[in-house]
Write an enzyme that holds these catalytic residues in place. Structure first.
Site, mmCIF file in Angstrom:
data_model
loop_
_atom_site.group_PDB
_atom_site.id
_atom_site.type_symbol
_atom_site.label_atom_id
_atom_site.label_comp_id
_atom_site.label_asym_id
_atom_site.label_seq_id
_atom_site.Cartn_x
_atom_site.Cartn_y
_atom_site.Cartn_z
ATOM 1 N N HIS A 29 -2.204 -16.807 6.719
ATOM 2 C CA HIS A 29 -2.879 -15.785 7.526
ATOM 3 C C HIS A 29 -3.679 -14.855 6.614
ATOM 4 O O HIS A 29 -3.161 -14.363 5.614
ATOM 5 C CB HIS A 29 -1.852 -14.992 8.326
ATOM 6 C CG HIS A 29 -2.432 -14.262 9.481
ATOM 7 N ND1 HIS A 29 -3.264 -13.159 9.335
ATOM 8 C CD2 HIS A 29 -2.321 -14.471 10.812
ATOM 9 C CE1 HIS A 29 -3.619 -12.733 10.520
ATOM 10 N NE2 HIS A 29 -3.072 -13.503 11.436
ATOM 11 N N GLY B 161 -8.691 7.898 1.632
ATOM 12 C CA GLY B 161 -8.055 7.346 0.443
ATOM 13 C C GLY B 161 -9.044 6.965 -0.656
ATOM 14 O O GLY B 161 -10.259 7.143 -0.519
ATOM 15 N N HIS C 284 -5.505 -0.368 -3.857
ATOM 16 C CA HIS C 284 -4.188 -0.133 -4.461
ATOM 17 C C HIS C 284 -3.805 -1.424 -5.193
ATOM 18 O O HIS C 284 -3.931 -2.520 -4.641
ATOM 19 C CB HIS C 284 -3.189 0.202 -3.351
ATOM 20 C CG HIS C 284 -1.823 0.576 -3.823
ATOM 21 N ND1 HIS C 284 -0.935 -0.345 -4.344
ATOM 22 C CD2 HIS C 284 -1.185 1.770 -3.829
ATOM 23 C CE1 HIS C 284 0.198 0.274 -4.657
ATOM 24 N NE2 HIS C 284 0.062 1.557 -4.358
ATOM 25 N N ALA D 168 -0.759 -3.067 -3.275
ATOM 26 C CA ALA D 168 -0.685 -2.981 -1.813
ATOM 27 C C ALA D 168 -2.039 -3.122 -1.115
ATOM 28 O O ALA D 168 -2.089 -3.154 0.116
ATOM 29 C CB ALA D 168 -0.019 -1.683 -1.395
ATOM 30 N N GLY D 169 -3.117 -3.209 -1.878
ATOM 31 C CA GLY D 169 -4.435 -3.463 -1.296
ATOM 32 C C GLY D 169 -4.967 -2.296 -0.494
ATOM 33 O O GLY D 169 -5.189 -1.210 -1.030
#
Lengths: 302, 302
Positions: free
Chosen positions: B82, B163, B168, B171-172
Site C-alpha cells: 500500500h 511543520g 521527518h 516518520a515522513g
C-alpha cells in the site's frame, strides 16, 4: 447488551388531557423506565402510551399506571369510537433487545397476577401469554365490551385468568400479554377505488389465506381520494415488510394501479427497515454489527 | 444529542501485532474515546483503526497515537503493497452525529497544528480541510510516497500546511483532514467478464462522467469467477446507495447480466441503509425519530 422491553398500555381516556398527563407523570417517577410516546384520540376516547424498561423496572411502572388510571377513569361514564373493556384496556409487553418473547410472557403473567390482587381487577392473558387458543386474540376477548362483561363472565370459557369472577364496577377488566413488535403500515394506491384496496387486503391477510403475520383492511382516504391498504405487521421478522410491499405492488399492478407511497405509523424497530435495505440491495453476509451506530453501542457496554 | 465524531487513522504497520496493540492501548487510555475496530493487512503492511469520540476528547487520543506510532514505526525499514508517506499515514475526522463537517475541518486543523509542533512532522491538510484544490485528494498528496518526499517538498506547490519543510527522518509526513463517512460497497455481477464490470464502473464514477460522490473500479473475484464493481461512496447523503445500485443494475441489464449480490465492507452509518428502505418502500413523511432505537436514545439524553 442492555435489555429493552417495550410496553404499550392503552387506556380508556382521550378527552381529559390532565388525566392522561397524571398517568404519564406517575410512570415517570419510576427509575429505569422511559415514556417514549403518548398519543390521545378524542374520537376513540383512548390513549396509547409507549414505555421502555426491562424485566426489573417495568412492573413498578405498570402498577403506578393502574393506580392512577383506575382512580381517575370510570367506564360507566365512558363513550368513544374504540371498543374497550377496561379503564386500562390492554397492556402488551414486547421484547426489543436482550429479551425473549418467553421472558415477556413470564413478565406478563407476573404483572397480571399482581394487578388482579392489588386492584381487584379481572385479568385476561392474551397473545403469546394466552392460557387457551380461543383467548389469544384481543378482539375476541374484548367482544361485548365493558357493558357486556358481566354476562360474558358467566360463561366458563370466559372466566378470567386472575382476579374476581365479576367485573370491577368502574374499571371493568384488563387484557395483559406479550407479543412481538407490531408495525402499523399503510400502502397508498394510485386509485380512489376502495374496492381494489379491500381485495388486496384480503389477498395479503392471514384470515383470508394470506401471510401468517399480516392483518389488513382496505380504507378510503377521503381527503386525498386515495385507496389505502391498512396493515398491521404482527411479526416483521417472520413476515417482513418488503415481502408484503412487493405483494401489494404486484396485486395492484393486476388492476393497472401503482403504489404511490406508504406510511409507517408511530414507531418501527430499526431491523424492520434494515431488512428491507438488505433485501433490495441483495446484501451478502451483512450483519447488524456493521451498522456504525450498533458498533458504537456494542462497545459502550464493554 | 450526543456528539459522535469518527476518526480513522491509517498507520504504516501491519506485520508486528505488538506495535499495533501498543498504539491501540495508548488510545484506550483516553476517557471518552472508543476504539471500534482495528484491521491489519500483512501484504499492505498497514493497519486501519476506527475510533469514535467528540471535539473535546479526540485530540488527546490522536496525540497518544502519534506518540506511540512515531516512536515504534521507522519508514526507512518499511515495505508493503500500500502506498504510504508517513508512519501515521492519514487521519480523517468524520461527523457522525451532532457534529458538522465544518466542525471536523476545524478539528483537523487544530490537531494538524499540534501534531506538527509536538512531533516536528510536516502535515498536509486534505479533503474538506484542504488549503488548495490540488491538495484535496489523498492520492495526489501521497504520490511519490515516503521515498520521494524530500524532492517533492522542494516544489512550492507541495510545501506542507504545518511543520518543517523537510520530511521527518523516520516518520515522513502525515495527511490530516475531514470528510463525510465513506462506504465501501461492492456489487457482484452474474458474469465472469471483468470488462463489463469495468465499463459499469466507468459509467458510475465521477471521474468519467458519473455520479459526483462515487469512485469505482471493475475487478474480478478469482475464486468465484465473478465480476465485481468495487465502489467507494464518498457522500451517501448526496449520492445515495440505492441510486447507485439501481444504475448498476440497469447498466448490467444492457449486457443481459444480473446483479447477483452486493457487499458492504466494514462499517456503514444506519442512515445509508434507512434511506434505502425509505426509497424502495416509497415512504411518505418518514422521520428518523420514528425508528424505535432512535427514539429511545433521544429520550436517554433528556
Amino acid at each position: 447488551m442492555a435489555q429493552i422491553i417495550e410496553c404499550v398500555p392503552n387506556i380508556s381516556e382521550g378527552r381529559r388531557p390532565d388525566v392522561v398527563e397524571a398517568v404519564v407523570a406517575s410512570i415517570k417517577t419510576v427509575e429505569g423506565v422511559r415514556v417514549l410516546d403518548a398519543q390521545s384520540d378524542r374520537d376513540h376516547n383512548r390513549s396509547v402510551l409507549t414505555l421502555v424498561g426491562d424485566l426489573e423496572t417495568l412492573p413498578a411502572a405498570v402498577l403506578r399506571l393502574f393506580e392512577m388510571a383506575v382512580a381517575r377513569i370510570d367506564l360507566r361514564l365512558h363513550e368513544g369510537e374504540h371498543p374497550r373493556l377496561g379503564a386500562v384496556d390492554v397492556v402488551p409487553f414486547i421484547p426489543i433487545e436482550g429479551a425473549t418473547i418467553a421472558q415477556c410472557v413470564a413478565l406478563a403473567r407476573r404483572v397480571a397476577e399482581e394487578v388482579a390482587q392489588r386492584f381487584a381487577l379481572p385479568v385476561y392473558l392474551y397473545e403469546e401469554a394466552a392460557s387457551a387458543p380461543h383467548r389469544r386474540n384481543l378482539e375476541d376477548i374484548r367482544r361485548g365490551q365493558f357493558e357486556g362483561l358481566a354476562d360474558k363472565m358467566k360463561d366458563a370459557q370466559w372466566a378470567p385468568d386472575f382476579g374476581p369472577s365479576a367485573p370491577h364496577l368502574s374499571a371493568g377488566a384488563v387484557v395483559i400479554g406479550a407479543r412481538m413488535p407490531l408495525i402499523a403500515y399503510n400502502i397508498n394506491l394510485g386509485t380512489p377505488d376502495v374496492e381494489i384496496a379491500k381485495k388486496i387486503a384480503k389477498a395479503i391477510r392471514h384470515s383470508n389465506g394470506g401471510y401468517r403475520f399480516v392483518k389488513a383492511m382496505g380504507v378510503l382516504l377521503e381527503e386525498r381520494q386515495v385507496a389505502q391498504v391498512s396493515i398491521n405487521m404482527t411479526d416483521f421478522k417472520r413476515t417482513p415488510l418488503f415481502r408484503v410491499f412487493e405483494t401489494v405492488a404486484a396485486e395492484a399492478a393486476r388492476y393497472g394501479v401503482p403504489v404511490i407511497g406508504s406510511e409507517i405509523i408511530g414507531l418501527v424497530p430499526a431491523d424492520a427497515l434494515l431488512d428491507c435495505a438488505d433485501h433490495w440491495l441483495r446484501l451478502e453476509g451483512f450483519t447488524r454489527s456493521q451498522v456504525l451506530e450498533n458498533r458504537i453501542r456494542e462497545t459502550e457496554t464493554e
